[in-house]
Design an enzyme around this catalytic site. Structure first.
Site, mmCIF file in Angstrom:
data_model
loop_
_atom_site.group_PDB
_atom_site.id
_atom_site.type_symbol
_atom_site.label_atom_id
_atom_site.label_comp_id
_atom_site.label_asym_id
_atom_site.label_seq_id
_atom_site.Cartn_x
_atom_site.Cartn_y
_atom_site.Cartn_z
ATOM 1 N N TYR A 148 0.829 -1.218 0.000
ATOM 2 C CA TYR A 148 0.000 0.000 0.000
ATOM 3 C C TYR A 148 0.858 1.261 0.000
ATOM 4 O O TYR A 148 0.523 2.257 -0.655
ATOM 5 C CB TYR A 148 -0.939 -0.009 1.217
ATOM 6 C CG TYR A 148 -1.670 1.305 1.428
ATOM 7 C CD1 TYR A 148 -2.553 1.800 0.467
ATOM 8 C CD2 TYR A 148 -1.469 2.054 2.587
ATOM 9 C CE1 TYR A 148 -3.221 3.003 0.664
ATOM 10 C CE2 TYR A 148 -2.137 3.262 2.785
ATOM 11 C CZ TYR A 148 -3.010 3.733 1.814
ATOM 12 O OH TYR A 148 -3.668 4.922 2.020
ATOM 13 N N ARG A 155 1.231 6.752 -6.665
ATOM 14 C CA ARG A 155 0.012 7.528 -6.911
ATOM 15 C C ARG A 155 0.310 9.015 -6.953
ATOM 16 O O ARG A 155 -0.083 9.705 -7.893
ATOM 17 C CB ARG A 155 -1.025 7.205 -5.831
ATOM 18 C CG ARG A 155 -2.180 8.192 -5.810
ATOM 19 C CD ARG A 155 -3.329 7.747 -4.922
ATOM 20 N NE ARG A 155 -2.999 7.554 -3.522
ATOM 21 C CZ ARG A 155 -3.879 7.198 -2.598
ATOM 22 N NH1 ARG A 155 -5.128 6.943 -2.937
ATOM 23 N NH2 ARG A 155 -3.517 7.051 -1.345
ATOM 24 N N TYR A 207 -0.915 12.812 7.583
ATOM 25 C CA TYR A 207 -0.557 11.706 8.483
ATOM 26 C C TYR A 207 0.931 11.785 8.816
ATOM 27 O O TYR A 207 1.764 12.079 7.948
ATOM 28 C CB TYR A 207 -0.819 10.350 7.804
ATOM 29 C CG TYR A 207 -2.260 9.865 7.818
ATOM 30 C CD1 TYR A 207 -3.263 10.496 8.541
ATOM 31 C CD2 TYR A 207 -2.606 8.717 7.089
ATOM 32 C CE1 TYR A 207 -4.568 10.016 8.522
ATOM 33 C CE2 TYR A 207 -3.908 8.233 7.068
ATOM 34 C CZ TYR A 207 -4.883 8.887 7.794
ATOM 35 O OH TYR A 207 -6.169 8.398 7.780
ATOM 36 N N ARG A 220 -11.501 13.395 2.564
ATOM 37 C CA ARG A 220 -12.460 12.491 3.237
ATOM 38 C C ARG A 220 -13.780 12.403 2.494
ATOM 39 O O ARG A 220 -14.477 11.391 2.575
ATOM 40 C CB ARG A 220 -12.706 12.969 4.666
ATOM 41 C CG ARG A 220 -11.480 12.935 5.551
ATOM 42 C CD ARG A 220 -10.949 11.522 5.763
ATOM 43 N NE ARG A 220 -9.739 11.541 6.587
ATOM 44 C CZ ARG A 220 -9.017 10.459 6.864
ATOM 45 N NH1 ARG A 220 -9.360 9.269 6.375
ATOM 46 N NH2 ARG A 220 -7.943 10.557 7.601
ATOM 47 N N GLU A 320 -14.341 -1.184 6.230
ATOM 48 C CA GLU A 320 -14.335 0.191 5.729
ATOM 49 C C GLU A 320 -15.624 0.386 4.933
ATOM 50 O O GLU A 320 -16.103 -0.548 4.289
ATOM 51 C CB GLU A 320 -13.096 0.386 4.837
ATOM 52 C CG GLU A 320 -12.903 1.796 4.323
ATOM 53 C CD GLU A 320 -11.545 1.973 3.627
ATOM 54 O OE1 GLU A 320 -10.497 1.754 4.272
ATOM 55 O OE2 GLU A 320 -11.534 2.297 2.435
HETATM 56 C C1 3EB Z 1 -7.740 5.849 6.422
HETATM 57 O O1 3EB Z 1 -8.624 6.534 6.921
HETATM 58 C C2 3EB Z 1 -8.150 4.502 5.936
HETATM 59 O O2 3EB Z 1 -5.316 5.642 0.289
HETATM 60 O O3 3EB Z 1 -6.935 6.285 -0.998
HETATM 61 C C3 3EB Z 1 -9.310 5.225 3.235
HETATM 62 C C4 3EB Z 1 -9.696 5.836 2.042
HETATM 63 C C5 3EB Z 1 -7.994 4.829 3.402
HETATM 64 C C6 3EB Z 1 -8.770 6.039 1.006
HETATM 65 C C7 3EB Z 1 -6.505 5.878 0.082
HETATM 66 C C8 3EB Z 1 -7.087 5.027 2.350
HETATM 67 C C9 3EB Z 1 -7.471 5.628 1.169
HETATM 68 O O4 3EB Z 1 -6.558 6.232 6.340
HETATM 69 C C10 3EB Z 1 -7.539 4.152 4.643
#
Ligand code: 3EB
Length: 328
Positions: A148, A155, A207, A220, A320
């Site tokens: 990932y 990406r 993050y 989000r 999820e």
């Molecule tokens: C998170 O909240 C969970 O890498 O595109 C959720 C939605 C998550 C999209 C992405 C990753 C992605 O971090 C993981």
């Protein structure tokens, strides 16, 4: 009342009406107003139409197809590994490729995003609202070498200027099909939407380093330009930047719903996920299906729901949920 002082409940339409999204048993081949349609898993139909995509995730429970429709004629075509369709102000584009053809996960993600960003940049519909990513064995490898994390690095490298105005809402899930297959598809339109973040969560692009060299590049949620739909990213039991309730499916479901409710509020949508909120639930362990169905029957009884078997991008996350919340 003096002229010009009328109050408006909300802003007038400033973009094309959102495509409708439905789940259907045996939707059949795409028809005139179909922007895109998806089958799930190895038993899904095949249709030789660029708008039809067989997603590499197995359904849990009855298999259904997902159909996106617009009130307009849809044109479509293919260009190498990319296929597209457009109509009613909306654009669907998808890339499927094999990691081995590009030298690995990172390079394949770079390639797929490069094709998509160049295509979108040359389209009227250049505002990417939503994107989905499915790669194999998403949690294989450890630390910075988890697959990932390589995907995240490729990406962002492949994302051109069309993504730089603000990341789209996204989903990134691990599939259990063909080991080298990468599938990426997006929905874009001709005006910018509004990015919505979750006040309970650190924005993903912020993050801290512990989650990898390249923070995930997604918002989000996106409020579509006509203010008619909130398109919600993959949402899990992440609070702040940390995963909550490791190993506890019931508690993760509760936390996930709190995050979804919070996003609706942040986006200014009416509370609750009813029949106007088609959702998709990504389930790490098929054995959790009954717990998830019971949770949904209690908390999401009217939401059209599709459960699929897929791995979440953090190994401790078990579930999820993503989807769409129509205003009316
Ligand atoms: C998170 O909240 C969970 O890498 O595109 C959720 C939605 C998550 C999209 C992405 C990753 C992605 O971090 C993981």
């Amino acid at each position: 009342m003096p002229p010009g002082s009328e109050m408006r409940e909300r802003s007038p339409l400033i973009g094309p009406p959102a495509p409708t999204v439905t789940y259907r048993v045996n939707a059949g081949a795409p028809s005139t107003g179909t922007l895109a349609a998806f089958g799930f898993g190895r038993d899904a139909d095949h249709h030789d139409d660029p708008r039809w995509l067989r997603v590499a995730l197995e359904p849990l429970g009855p298999g259904v197809d997902e159909v996106w429709e617009v009130d307009a004629e849809v044109a479509f075509g293919r260009d190498g590994d990319l296929r597209w369709s457009r109509g009613g102000g909306w654009l669907f584009a998808a890339v499927e490729c094999r990691e081995a053809d590009h030298g690995g996960t990172e390079a394949a993600a770079d390639y797929a995003y490069g094709l998509l960003s160049r295509f979108v940049a040359n389209s009227d519909e250049r505002h990417v609202q939503r994107i989905w990513n499915y790669l194999a064995a998403i949690n294989d490898g450890s630390g910075d070498d988890e697959r990932y994390k390589h995907f995240c690095t490729g990406r962002i490298r492949g994302m051109g200027d069309v993504f730089a105005q603000g990341f789209p809402a996204a989903t990134a899930i691990g599939h259990h099909a063909d080991p080298g297959l990468l599938q990426v598809y997006l929905l874009a339109t001709d005006r910018p939407g509004t990015r919505v973040e979750n006040p309970r969560q650190v924005s993903a692009w912020r993050y801290p380093r512990q989650y990898g060299r390249t923070p995930p590049s997604f918002a989000r949620a996106t409020l579509f330009p006509a203010d008619d739909v909130l398109a919600i990213s993959g949402t899990a039991a992440v609070v702040g930047h940390a995963s909550a309730h490791a190993g506890d499916i019931a508690a993760q479901l509760g936390e996930t719903l709190r995050n979804l409710d919070t996003l609706l509020e942040a986006g200014g949508l009416p509370a609750g996920f009813d029949r106007l909120a088609p959702l998709k639930v990504y389930v790490r362990h098929a054995r959790d299906e009954p717990v998830i169905r019971a949770f949904a029957a209690r908390h999401l009884p009217d939401a059209p729901l599709l459960l699929v078997h897929g791995d979440i991008c953090r190994a401790e996350l078990l579930v999820e949920i993503d989807g769409w919340r129509y205003r009316a």
